[in-house]
Design a protein around this motif. Structure first.
Motif, PDB file in Angstrom:
ATOM      1  N   LEU A  29       0.833  -1.204   0.000  1.00  0.00           N
ATOM      2  CA  LEU A  29       0.000   0.000   0.000  1.00  0.00           C
ATOM      3  C   LEU A  29       0.870   1.258   0.000  1.00  0.00           C
ATOM      4  O   LEU A  29       1.865   1.344   0.718  1.00  0.00           O
ATOM      5  N   ILE A  30       0.508   2.229  -0.833  1.00  0.00           N
ATOM      6  CA  ILE A  30       1.248   3.497  -0.917  1.00  0.00           C
ATOM      7  C   ILE A  30       0.264   4.669  -0.946  1.00  0.00           C
ATOM      8  O   ILE A  30      -0.916   4.508  -1.289  1.00  0.00           O
ATOM      9  N   LYS A  31       0.808   5.825  -0.590  1.00  0.00           N
ATOM     10  CA  LYS A  31       0.033   7.067  -0.662  1.00  0.00           C
ATOM     11  C   LYS A  31       0.821   8.070  -1.497  1.00  0.00           C
ATOM     12  O   LYS A  31       1.984   8.338  -1.202  1.00  0.00           O
ATOM     13  N   ILE A  32       0.177   8.584  -2.535  1.00  0.00           N
ATOM     14  CA  ILE A  32       0.851   9.493  -3.465  1.00  0.00           C
ATOM     15  C   ILE A  32       0.328  10.900  -3.262  1.00  0.00           C
ATOM     16  O   ILE A  32      -0.896  11.136  -3.227  1.00  0.00           O
ATOM     17  N   TYR A  33       1.246  11.855  -3.157  1.00  0.00           N
ATOM     18  CA  TYR A  33       0.914  13.280  -3.035  1.00  0.00           C
ATOM     19  C   TYR A  33       1.181  13.931  -4.391  1.00  0.00           C
ATOM     20  O   TYR A  33       2.310  13.945  -4.878  1.00  0.00           O
ATOM     21  N   MET A  34       0.100  14.456  -4.978  1.00  0.00           N
ATOM     22  CA  MET A  34       0.194  15.033  -6.316  1.00  0.00           C
ATOM     23  C   MET A  34       0.514  16.525  -6.248  1.00  0.00           C
ATOM     24  O   MET A  34       0.221  17.195  -5.250  1.00  0.00           O
ATOM     25  N   ASN A  35       1.117  17.017  -7.318  1.00  0.00           N
ATOM     26  CA  ASN A  35       1.452  18.446  -7.377  1.00  0.00           C
ATOM     27  C   ASN A  35       0.212  19.334  -7.443  1.00  0.00           C
ATOM     28  O   ASN A  35       0.278  20.530  -7.107  1.00  0.00           O
ATOM     29  N   ASP A  36      -0.917  18.795  -7.872  1.00  0.00           N
ATOM     30  CA  ASP A  36      -2.147  19.610  -7.963  1.00  0.00           C
ATOM     31  C   ASP A  36      -2.896  19.680  -6.640  1.00  0.00           C
ATOM     32  O   ASP A  36      -3.975  20.288  -6.563  1.00  0.00           O
ATOM     33  N   GLY A  37      -2.370  19.059  -5.575  1.00  0.00           N
ATOM     34  CA  GLY A  37      -2.992  19.129  -4.259  1.00  0.00           C
ATOM     35  C   GLY A  37      -3.786  17.901  -3.882  1.00  0.00           C
ATOM     36  O   GLY A  37      -4.174  17.758  -2.713  1.00  0.00           O
ATOM     37  N   ASN A  38      -4.047  17.001  -4.818  1.00  0.00           N
ATOM     38  CA  ASN A  38      -4.789  15.781  -4.515  1.00  0.00           C
ATOM     39  C   ASN A  38      -3.868  14.706  -3.946  1.00  0.00           C
ATOM     40  O   ASN A  38      -2.642  14.792  -4.042  1.00  0.00           O
ATOM     41  N   GLU A  39      -4.519  13.689  -3.350  1.00  0.00           N
ATOM     42  CA  GLU A  39      -3.792  12.537  -2.838  1.00  0.00           C
ATOM     43  C   GLU A  39      -4.376  11.277  -3.469  1.00  0.00           C
ATOM     44  O   GLU A  39      -5.565  11.240  -3.799  1.00  0.00           O
ATOM     45  N   VAL A  40      -3.523  10.266  -3.622  1.00  0.00           N
ATOM     46  CA  VAL A  40      -3.956   9.004  -4.235  1.00  0.00           C
ATOM     47  C   VAL A  40      -3.501   7.849  -3.356  1.00  0.00           C
ATOM     48  O   VAL A  40      -2.336   7.788  -2.958  1.00  0.00           O
ATOM     49  N   ILE A  41      -4.434   6.965  -3.050  1.00  0.00           N
ATOM     50  CA  ILE A  41      -4.113   5.739  -2.324  1.00  0.00           C
ATOM     51  C   ILE A  41      -4.151   4.592  -3.332  1.00  0.00           C
ATOM     52  O   ILE A  41      -5.150   4.416  -4.046  1.00  0.00           O
ATOM     53  N   ALA A  42      -3.061   3.821  -3.390  1.00  0.00           N
ATOM     54  CA  ALA A  42      -2.967   2.765  -4.394  1.00  0.00           C
ATOM     55  C   ALA A  42      -2.152   1.607  -3.862  1.00  0.00           C
ATOM     56  O   ALA A  42      -1.528   1.683  -2.798  1.00  0.00           O
ATOM     57  N   SER A  43      -2.162   0.531  -4.628  1.00  0.00           N
ATOM     58  CA  SER A  43      -1.328  -0.631  -4.346  1.00  0.00           C
ATOM     59  C   SER A  43      -0.240  -0.699  -5.432  1.00  0.00           C
ATOM     60  O   SER A  43      -0.527  -0.500  -6.622  1.00  0.00           O
ATOM     61  N   ILE A  44       0.987  -0.964  -5.029  1.00  0.00           N
ATOM     62  CA  ILE A  44       2.109  -0.885  -5.969  1.00  0.00           C
ATOM     63  C   ILE A  44       1.919  -1.763  -7.204  1.00  0.00           C
ATOM     64  O   ILE A  44       2.142  -1.304  -8.330  1.00  0.00           O
ATOM     65  N   PRO A  45       1.492  -3.031  -7.096  1.00  0.00           N
ATOM     66  CA  PRO A  45       1.390  -3.874  -8.295  1.00  0.00           C
ATOM     67  C   PRO A  45       0.445  -3.331  -9.359  1.00  0.00           C
ATOM     68  O   PRO A  45       0.640  -3.591 -10.552  1.00  0.00           O
ATOM     69  N   SER A  46      -0.601  -2.594  -8.970  1.00  0.00           N
ATOM     70  CA  SER A  46      -1.567  -2.060  -9.945  1.00  0.00           C
ATOM     71  C   SER A  46      -1.437  -0.549 -10.126  1.00  0.00           C
ATOM     72  O   SER A  46      -2.305   0.086 -10.725  1.00  0.00           O
TER      73      SER A  46
END
Length: 320
Positions: free
Chosen positions: A239-256
């Motif tokens: 599990l990872i959490k991505i911080y985007m430059n546009d201010g949004n956040e994304v929760i994802a799983s590395i394999p997908s």
């Protein structure tokens, strides 16, 4: 007296008859042999053939001596030239240059390789493979290197480096993360360029998989990512959490991650000007930020399921 005379008169000398010289001799088979006269002629001819042969032998002997002399002179001259060469500065390294470096300092490579001005030129030439192995072992940034002679006694070190795909942030320091999954021990105070910041990653399978997934997305999406934080839990080890430059956040799983991040630009268009969290670990959900009490909202978000606190996004519609 009469007896002595009788004895003297009775003694006779028997001699074999003389053979005529020049007569031919016949063998038992009846074949006539060469005459003695012919043999004498052949013997008389031998001194004449020696007179012609001796000068030729003398010339051949002089030629052989001259060839040996020239060979010896050449060998001694070659030996003297070799000695003079190894004494002269031409057998020593004059200059060392490095090309192809971006992350590693040129002087650092020269120091590790130990190729310095004044060292034996040919000693380094026959140790090129060992020198390359030594540099590769000490510098993880170096992917490959080639040592070659340039000019009479100069060396050029051509270096190929691993690309820096991200920076590991730890204790206000930044460490280069290379494309092969290695983390460089040398730190810097600030990150350089567009690579994203990784947090909580180590040199393990998750990091290598994350790098492969990151490289699989297009450059536009790569440039829109600011930070990627590794946040494994009991359910998902990737599990990872991505911080985007546009201010949004994304929760994802590395394999997908790469497969689903393709839809991110279309998902943002569908949501509009709202800012929040896109959960693409399982399906696709959007949860807007609550700016009044962020800590309270985060606690509530952890207690509720994505379906209870978010809007579901159809990825197929977003892709259209």
């Amino acid at each position: 007296m009469n007896k002595k005379k009788k004895n003297q008169s009775s003694f006779k000398l028997h001699l074999p008859p003389f053979k005529k010289v020049g007569t031919s001799k016949t063998t038992n088979n009846g074949n006539q042999s060469f005459s003695v006269n012919k043999k004498k002629e052949q013997v008389s001819k031998k001194p004449q053939s020696l007179e012609h042969t001796l000068p030729k032998l003398k010339k051949q002997r002089q030629k052989n001596l001259l060839t040996r002399l020239i060979t010896l002179i050449l060998l001694f001259s070659f030996a003297i030239l070799i000695v003079v060469y190894f004494i002269s500065p031409l057998s020593k390294v004059d200059m060392v240059s490095v090309s192809g470096t971006k992350e590693v300092a040129d002087q650092e490579i020269i120091d590790i390789s130990q190729i310095k001005s004044g060292k034996n030129l040919w000693g380094i030439f026959f140790e090129k493979k060992n020198i390359s192995k030594m540099v590769l072992a000490d510098l993880p940034q170096v992917k490959a290197m080639e040592i070659s002679l340039s000019g009479l006694n100069d060396y050029t070190i051509k270096v190929e480096e691993y690309k820096t795909v991200a920076y590991l942030a730890e204790d206000n320091k930044y460490y280069n993360i290379l494309e092969n999954g290695k983390i460089v021990n040398e730190s810097r105070k600030v990150s350089i360029g567009n690579p994203p910041i990784f947090k909580n990653f180590e040199e393990n399978k998750a990091l290598i998989l994350m790098i492969d997934q990151y490289k699989a997305i297009n450059e536009t999406t790569q440039n829109s990512i600011s930070e990627i934080e590794y946040t494994p839990d009991d359910i998902d080890d990737y599990l990872i959490k991505i911080y985007m430059n546009d201010g949004n956040e994304v929760i994802a799983s590395i394999p997908s991650f790469a497969e689903k991040m393709v839809y991110y630009p279309d998902m943002v268009k569908k949501i509009g000007d709202q800012k929040g969290t896109f959960n693409i670990e399982v399906g696709a959900y959007f949860s807007p930020f609550q700016y009044n009490d962020k800590k309270k909202d985060e606690e509530n978000a952890q207690k509720t399921t994505p379906e209870e606190n978010s809007v579901e996004i159809d990825l197929e519609e977003a892709g259209e």
